[in-house]
Structure formats: structure tokens, C-alpha cells
Design a protein around this motif. Sequence first.
Motif: not given
Length: 167
Positions: A26-31, A145-152
Amino acid sequence: MPNSYTDVVNQAISLLDDLSNNEYQTLITPHFASSIGAHIRHIIDHFLALQDGLAKGHINYNVRHRHNQTEKFVDIAVQALHDINQWLSNLDEAICQQTILVTSEIDISHTKSSTCSSTLERELVFVSSHAIHHYALIRIMCSMQNISVPDFFGYAPATITHINRSA
């Protein structure tokens, strides 16, 4: 060989384990002009330039594998990251202290590269720090994209140390 470098690579693997190809591409344009996949491919390219450069005795960060399947498919990227970890695991301290030539483009207005001496250890520090910088961007892309990421994920080691000492 300390596992610090494999820990950095494992952060990407941990993130990608829960990502779909759609989220990855996914491209999150324009960011952002690049997808998560493009950032991961870029990170992999730098590790591969280092690996290839060690074999040749000259690291050239200008030679990369832009726009390949690693950028499009999570499973291909994860396999490339596992391969990098295998390579990192086989490095020993003597190899890490070897002097090696490094070439990288340095001018934003003209095509101009610089070549200097370094060590594999110094370049491992660079590509790991470079990866973490891109992880910080990926962290923002995941948030959007409301995706969680690992800590740190995307935090510099010194920042993590500071946070842990302040807690």
C-alpha cells in the motif's frame, strides 16, 4: 559475533509475520512515496550490498536491486531477511575488523560517489542504524493503516536504553 545485528533484522521479520501483501504494498499518498515493501527492500539491499561487498573486497551501496519481488511479496522479503540473518550468524570477529573499501553516492545535485576505507563492523553499524531509521518510517505507515507494530520498532538502541533507565 554479537546478535545485535540479527536482532535488528528480526524486528522486520516480526513485523512482516503479521502483514498481508496488500498492506505491504500500500502507498499512503500523499504522505509517502514508497510502500512498506519498498522500505524493507531498501533495507535488504543495503545488507546485500554489504554481503556482496565483503565477498568482493569492496562494498558499493550504489548497486542495489530496486523494484524486485522482495518489494512486493512479504514471504520473499521474510526469506531474504532469514538469509541475511544466516549470513550474519556466520560472521566472526576477525572478519568484522578487516578493512574494506566502501563506495556510496554523496551528492544530491550531481552524480558523484565517494570511496573510503572502513571495516565490516562499522558498516554493520551503519546498515543496522539505517534499517532502524526506515523502521521509524514504517512505524508511521503502519499506524496510518491501523497495523500494530512490535514494541520499540523504529527506536534507536540508545533511545531504548534511555527509556528503560527512565522507567
